[in-house]
Structure formats: structure tokens, C-alpha cells
Design a protein around this motif. Structure first.
Motif, PDB file in Angstrom:
ATOM      1  N   THR A 207       0.891  -1.184  -0.125  1.00  0.00           N
ATOM      2  CA  THR A 207      -0.118  -0.265  -0.200  1.00  0.00           C
ATOM      3  C   THR A 207       0.908   0.819   0.029  1.00  0.00           C
ATOM      4  N   LEU A 208       1.665   1.096   0.563  1.00  0.00           N
ATOM      5  CA  LEU A 208       2.949   2.375   0.858  1.00  0.00           C
ATOM      6  C   LEU A 208       3.411   2.567  -0.621  1.00  0.00           C
ATOM      7  N   HIS A 209       3.644   1.581  -1.303  1.00  0.00           N
ATOM      8  CA  HIS A 209       4.322   1.288  -2.412  1.00  0.00           C
ATOM      9  C   HIS A 209       3.677   2.494  -3.405  1.00  0.00           C
ATOM     10  N   GLU A 210       2.586   2.096  -3.326  1.00  0.00           N
ATOM     11  CA  GLU A 210       1.667   2.116  -4.594  1.00  0.00           C
ATOM     12  C   GLU A 210       0.852   3.798  -3.832  1.00  0.00           C
ATOM     13  N   ARG A 211       0.759   4.110  -2.705  1.00  0.00           N
ATOM     14  CA  ARG A 211       0.209   5.119  -2.181  1.00  0.00           C
ATOM     15  C   ARG A 211       0.816   6.400  -1.791  1.00  0.00           C
ATOM     16  N   ARG A 212       2.140   6.196  -0.964  1.00  0.00           N
ATOM     17  CA  ARG A 212       2.236   6.894  -0.438  1.00  0.00           C
ATOM     18  C   ARG A 212       4.686   6.782  -1.276  1.00  0.00           C
ATOM     19  N   PRO A 213       4.272   7.274  -1.972  1.00  0.00           N
ATOM     20  CA  PRO A 213       5.968   6.390  -2.772  1.00  0.00           C
ATOM     21  C   PRO A 213       6.740   7.696  -2.410  1.00  0.00           C
ATOM     22  N   GLU A 214       6.979   8.433  -2.160  1.00  0.00           N
ATOM     23  CA  GLU A 214       7.959   9.747  -0.841  1.00  0.00           C
ATOM     24  C   GLU A 214       8.163   9.642   0.129  1.00  0.00           C
ATOM     25  N   LEU A 215       7.649   8.246   0.658  1.00  0.00           N
ATOM     26  CA  LEU A 215       8.232   7.762   1.961  1.00  0.00           C
ATOM     27  C   LEU A 215       9.362   6.361   1.582  1.00  0.00           C
ATOM     28  N   LEU A 216      10.026   6.497   2.298  1.00  0.00           N
ATOM     29  CA  LEU A 216      11.010   6.016   1.860  1.00  0.00           C
ATOM     30  C   LEU A 216      10.774   4.404   2.716  1.00  0.00           C
ATOM     31  N   MET A 217      10.961   3.519   2.165  1.00  0.00           N
ATOM     32  CA  MET A 217      10.328   2.224   2.704  1.00  0.00           C
ATOM     33  C   MET A 217      11.302   1.094   3.080  1.00  0.00           C
ATOM     34  N   GLY A 218      11.737   0.782   4.619  1.00  0.00           N
ATOM     35  CA  GLY A 218      11.982  -0.526   4.699  1.00  0.00           C
ATOM     36  C   GLY A 218      11.546  -1.596   5.595  1.00  0.00           C
ATOM     37  N   ALA A 219      11.526  -3.200   4.883  1.00  0.00           N
ATOM     38  CA  ALA A 219      11.669  -4.136   5.112  1.00  0.00           C
ATOM     39  C   ALA A 219      12.437  -4.436   6.720  1.00  0.00           C
ATOM     40  N   GLY A 220      11.821  -4.635   8.022  1.00  0.00           N
ATOM     41  CA  GLY A 220      12.374  -5.405   8.461  1.00  0.00           C
ATOM     42  C   GLY A 220      12.115  -6.340   9.134  1.00  0.00           C
ATOM     43  N   THR A 221      12.636  -6.985  10.745  1.00  0.00           N
ATOM     44  CA  THR A 221      12.421  -8.293  10.885  1.00  0.00           C
ATOM     45  C   THR A 221      12.651  -9.767   9.486  1.00  0.00           C
ATOM     46  N   ILE A 222      13.504  -8.957   8.399  1.00  0.00           N
ATOM     47  CA  ILE A 222      13.822 -10.623   7.613  1.00  0.00           C
ATOM     48  C   ILE A 222      14.461 -11.540   8.134  1.00  0.00           C
ATOM     49  N   LEU A 223      13.611 -12.758   8.676  1.00  0.00           N
ATOM     50  CA  LEU A 223      14.379 -14.179   9.224  1.00  0.00           C
ATOM     51  C   LEU A 223      13.762 -15.337   8.348  1.00  0.00           C
ATOM     52  N   ASP A 224      13.348 -15.372   6.903  1.00  0.00           N
ATOM     53  CA  ASP A 224      13.483 -16.190   6.040  1.00  0.00           C
ATOM     54  C   ASP A 224      13.601 -16.052   4.747  1.00  0.00           C
ATOM     55  N   GLU A 225      13.359 -16.186   3.958  1.00  0.00           N
ATOM     56  CA  GLU A 225      13.786 -16.420   2.577  1.00  0.00           C
ATOM     57  C   GLU A 225      12.013 -15.830   2.380  1.00  0.00           C
ATOM     58  N   ALA A 226      11.649 -16.329   3.058  1.00  0.00           N
ATOM     59  CA  ALA A 226       9.799 -15.835   2.689  1.00  0.00           C
ATOM     60  C   ALA A 226       9.831 -14.929   3.249  1.00  0.00           C
ATOM     61  N   SER A 227      10.139 -14.020   3.741  1.00  0.00           N
ATOM     62  CA  SER A 227      10.130 -12.747   4.654  1.00  0.00           C
ATOM     63  C   SER A 227      10.650 -11.768   3.237  1.00  0.00           C
ATOM     64  N   LEU A 228      11.893 -12.421   3.137  1.00  0.00           N
ATOM     65  CA  LEU A 228      13.110 -11.615   2.156  1.00  0.00           C
ATOM     66  C   LEU A 228      12.044 -11.367   0.506  1.00  0.00           C
ATOM     67  N   ARG A 229      11.732 -12.759   0.098  1.00  0.00           N
ATOM     68  CA  ARG A 229      10.593 -12.698  -0.948  1.00  0.00           C
ATOM     69  C   ARG A 229       9.993 -11.394  -1.242  1.00  0.00           C
ATOM     70  N   ALA A 230       8.811 -11.389  -0.159  1.00  0.00           N
ATOM     71  CA  ALA A 230       7.835 -10.881  -0.086  1.00  0.00           C
ATOM     72  C   ALA A 230       8.278  -8.789   0.204  1.00  0.00           C
ATOM     73  N   ALA A 231       9.691  -8.761   1.077  1.00  0.00           N
ATOM     74  CA  ALA A 231      10.163  -7.478   1.137  1.00  0.00           C
ATOM     75  C   ALA A 231      10.608  -7.203  -0.413  1.00  0.00           C
ATOM     76  N   LYS A 232      10.915  -8.277  -1.546  1.00  0.00           N
ATOM     77  CA  LYS A 232      11.074  -7.668  -2.301  1.00  0.00           C
ATOM     78  C   LYS A 232       9.557  -7.661  -3.323  1.00  0.00           C
TER      79      LYS A 232
END
Length: 215
Positions: free
Chosen positions: A55-80
């Protein structure tokens, strides 16, 4: 990657956010932006995290957004897939560091010891999260851990026990790119819709970073 990290460093403080309801994503982003803080780490501590990031990527692109607590491959893929600009983890996992490099996601693994820092640097990490920063010994501990690697110029985002009251101590270390913390937008504040409070805390954090850096 260096340009991205320069942007994070210029802001100096990363709100670490666990958000339970994706409907709060836009009001949260607006509260941070109104407070002059165009940066957020959305953690995978909640089921809503991926939807929030999309949602933030689509609607608030001016917010530099990172994904935290990446503990596994599934979270890594989801972040991307959710278009996170960067990823972070509380600890060091060689497979996750390699996986992030393979998909082109700028990534900061977590470290707490010289051994973890050395391993992260060996895999090409130039930015690490120092976690849990407070109970790990504070700025003096990070200074000591990083000293043998200073010629390799690693940078850090201390998180865990960092507050508006002590962020100046962290930012006094030249190796600290920015600090991370949950106090700016707590889970309770988000759930309660206390957007004005979040804006006020964001504005105060930005002012504290400016003061710590001499204006």
C-alpha cells in the motif's frame, strides 16, 4: 546502494514499526511525513506487514520504506515483491545476506559481536543493524566492536534501547549512519489512531538528530 544509504543517513532516524492493521498504513505514513520524517522500517512482526508495504509503495511513494525483521526466505521474497527499498534483520544469517544480494535488495544484517560483523563484511555487507543496542553495551560497545574493522568503513543502525534522549550519544560515533527506534510510532499509538502524537514525536526526533549533528 550507496545513494540509498546516503538518504537514510541524511534523515538520521528510522522509525521501527509493527503495524497490525493495513488500514492504518496511509494515516501512519501521513503522520510521519507531516512530522518531516519520510522514512520507515515496516517489520515482519505482523501479518499485515506485506499488505502495508504494498500500500505504501503504491500510495505514498515519497516515503522511503524498508522491510524489517527479515528472518527467512519467505520474508525476503515478500520484501522484494512489496517493493521495499531496503531490508534489515535483527541478526546475522548468511543465507539471508546471500539471498538479498542475489535479488538486488540492499540489506543490513544484524550484528552484536566482532565475529558476526566480520562474517557480514566478508559477504559484502556495508551497513549493519547493531541489535539489541542498549543491552549489548551501548555506544561504547559498538565503538569497541567496530574498531578492528574501521579500515573497512562499515556503517551501523543501532536499534533496541535507542530513544530521543540518547540518540545523540549514538550519532556521535562516525560509524553510525542512523539510529532506529520504536518510540516514534508505537503499536499502541497506531492502534489508537494517535496520529497527532506520532507526528509530534517524528518532528521531535528529526529536531533531535539535527541538534546532535550541530544543526
Amino acid at each position: 546502494m550507496s545513494a540509498l544509504f546516503d538518504r537514510i543517513g541524511a534523515i538520521g532516524v528510522v522509525p521501527v514499526i509493527a503495524i497490525e492493521d493495513a488500514a492504518a498504513a496511509l494515516p501512519l505514513a501521513d503522520a510521519l511525513l507531516e512530522g518531516g520524517l519520510p522514512l520507515a522500517e515496516i517489520t515482519f512482526r505482523t501479518r499485515a506487514a506485506a499488505e502495508v508495504m504494498a500500500t505504501l509503495h503504491e500510495r505514498r511513494p515519497e516515503l522511503l520504506m524498508g522491510a524489517g525483521t527479515i528472518l527467512d526466505e519467505a520474508s525476503l521474497r515478500a520484501a522484494k515483491d512489496c517493493h521495499a527499498a531496503f531490508g534489515l534483520a535483527p541478526g546475522y544469517d548468511a543465507a539471508i545476506v546471500a539471498g538479498a544480494a542475489a535479488i538486488g535488495l540492499p540489506f543490513a544484517p544484524g550484528i552484536m559481536t566482532p565475529s558476526e560483523l566480520g562474517a557480514a563484511i566478508k559477504q559484502g555487507a556495508t551497513l549493519c543493524k547493531f541489535f539489541p543496542a542498549g543491552i549489548a553495551g551501548g555506544p561504547k560497545a559498538l565503538s569497541g566492536i567496530a574498531a578492528p574493522f574501521a579500515h573497512l568503513t562499515p556503517r551501523f543502525i543501532p536499534t533496541g534501547g535507542v530513544t530521543e534522549g540518547n540518540l545523540a550519544e549514538w550519532l556521535a560515533l562516525t560509524s553510525v549512519l542512523a539510529v532506529g527506534g520504536t518510540w516514534i510510532a508505537t503499536t499502541a499509538d497506531i492502534a489508537g489512531g494517535r496520529w497527532a502524537d506520532i507526528t509530534a514525536k517524528a518532528r521531535a526526533a528529526v529536531a533531535a538528530v539535527r541538534a546532535a549533528r550541530g544543526g
